[in-house]
Design a protein around this motif. Structure first.
Motif, PDB file in Angstrom:
ATOM      1  N   ALA A  73      22.626  93.245  19.938  1.00 29.28           N
ATOM      2  CA  ALA A  73      21.811  93.711  18.890  1.00 29.28           C
ATOM      3  C   ALA A  73      20.769  93.220  18.658  1.00 29.28           C
ATOM      4  O   ALA A  73      19.356  93.528  18.286  1.00 29.28           O
ATOM      5  CB  ALA A  73      22.632  94.565  17.738  1.00 29.28           C
TER       6      ALA A  73
ATOM      7  N   THR B  60      18.210  92.696  21.529  1.00 27.84           N
ATOM      8  CA  THR B  60      17.481  93.833  21.629  1.00 27.84           C
ATOM      9  C   THR B  60      16.226  93.848  20.633  1.00 27.84           C
ATOM     10  O   THR B  60      15.150  94.468  21.005  1.00 27.84           O
ATOM     11  CB  THR B  60      18.257  94.888  21.723  1.00 27.84           C
ATOM     12  N   THR B  61      16.712  93.836  19.503  1.00 26.15           N
ATOM     13  CA  THR B  61      15.621  93.743  18.590  1.00 26.15           C
ATOM     14  C   THR B  61      14.384  92.663  18.594  1.00 26.15           C
ATOM     15  O   THR B  61      13.291  92.989  18.670  1.00 26.15           O
ATOM     16  CB  THR B  61      16.346  93.493  16.978  1.00 26.15           C
TER      17      THR B  61
ATOM     18  N   GLY C  38      18.754 100.998  20.194  1.00 24.51           N
ATOM     19  CA  GLY C  38      17.936  99.824  19.469  1.00 24.51           C
ATOM     20  C   GLY C  38      16.464 100.404  20.039  1.00 24.51           C
ATOM     21  O   GLY C  38      15.588 100.576  19.450  1.00 24.51           O
TER      22      GLY C  38
ATOM     23  N   MET D 135      20.519  95.288  13.014  1.00 20.29           N
ATOM     24  CA  MET D 135      19.183  95.361  13.614  1.00 20.29           C
ATOM     25  C   MET D 135      18.047  95.674  12.477  1.00 20.29           C
ATOM     26  O   MET D 135      16.916  94.981  13.013  1.00 20.29           O
ATOM     27  CB  MET D 135      19.066  96.716  14.518  1.00 20.29           C
TER      28      MET D 135
ATOM     29  N   SER E 178      15.119  93.077  11.903  1.00 20.57           N
ATOM     30  CA  SER E 178      13.563  93.562  11.929  1.00 20.57           C
ATOM     31  C   SER E 178      13.008  92.783  10.727  1.00 20.57           C
ATOM     32  O   SER E 178      11.669  92.488  10.931  1.00 20.57           O
ATOM     33  CB  SER E 178      13.717  94.865  11.887  1.00 20.57           C
TER      34      SER E 178
END
Length: 200
Positions: A86, A89-90, A140, A173, A177
């Motif tokens: 996660a 991916t972010t 995501g 996520m 961010s």
């Protein structure tokens, strides 16, 4: 303290956009929060990364640490490989070098295949994925690219992680961010890493 120049990947000097936080310059009503954050880090004031930015308003850093502690250490039901996937991916979707280089190797250690990490980094076709890996990446990428999650993608993630796990995944996520916004906006350079440089 003044900001320190550093060497970028092309051999040139890069100057961070913000000076290093210090006890003398933070808001007077937040000195206790500054001391608490620095104490929790062994008395060291971070010079780079999201906490280095947030430490200029120490209560933001302190309150963020509470969420981080839940999501990363104390309460989350997500296995390490899912959490690391996660995070990277972010990082990949937000072109955040710092988070990528802080977590790509950790993802490999948590069981993500080299092929998966490398393909994510280079935006190449992904290798065969487990159902959990597919659920994380689809969830995501779809959100970051469209600002929404389709019903099919939502249902697949819910089936994989359950209500609690999906809320935790979403907030993990979301939290990373926030960190990426701090890192990218203030141009914080990535930590030392043996990982190949993230192309952005």
């Amino acid at each position: 303290p003044v900001a320190k120049p550093t060497v970028n990947d092309k051999g040139g000097l890069t100057m961070p956009r913000f000076s290093i936080a210090s006890r003398d310059v933070v808001p007077k009503d937040q000195v206790d929060a500054f001391d608490a954050i620095v104490s929790s880090r062994g008395g060291v004031v971070p010079e780079f990364g999201p906490v280095a930015v947030q430490l200029h308003v120490p209560e933001i850093a302190q309150r963020g640490e509470v969420l981080r502690a839940y999501l990363r250490a104390e309460g989350s039901t997500l296995p390490d490989n899912v959490a690391e996937l996660a995070m990277i991916t972010t990082a990949r979707e937000l072109d955040c070098l710092f988070i990528w280089h802080a977590h790509a190797a950790a993802g490999r250690r948590a069981g993500l295949s080299n092929a998966l990490v490398d393909a994510l980094r280079d935006k190449q076709e992904l290798p065969p994925l487990t159902s959990a890996e597919s659920a994380v990446i689809n969830y995501g990428q779809e959100f970051f690219r469209t600002r929404r999650v389709s019903q099919a993608t939502f249902d697949a993630a819910l089936a994989e992680f359950g209500p609690r796990g999906l809320v935790e995944l979403t907030n993990l996520m979301g939290y990373y961010s926030v960190l990426a916004f701090n890192i990218n906006a203030f141009e914080q350079l990535p930590p030392p890493s043996d990982e190949p440089f993230l192309p952005v």
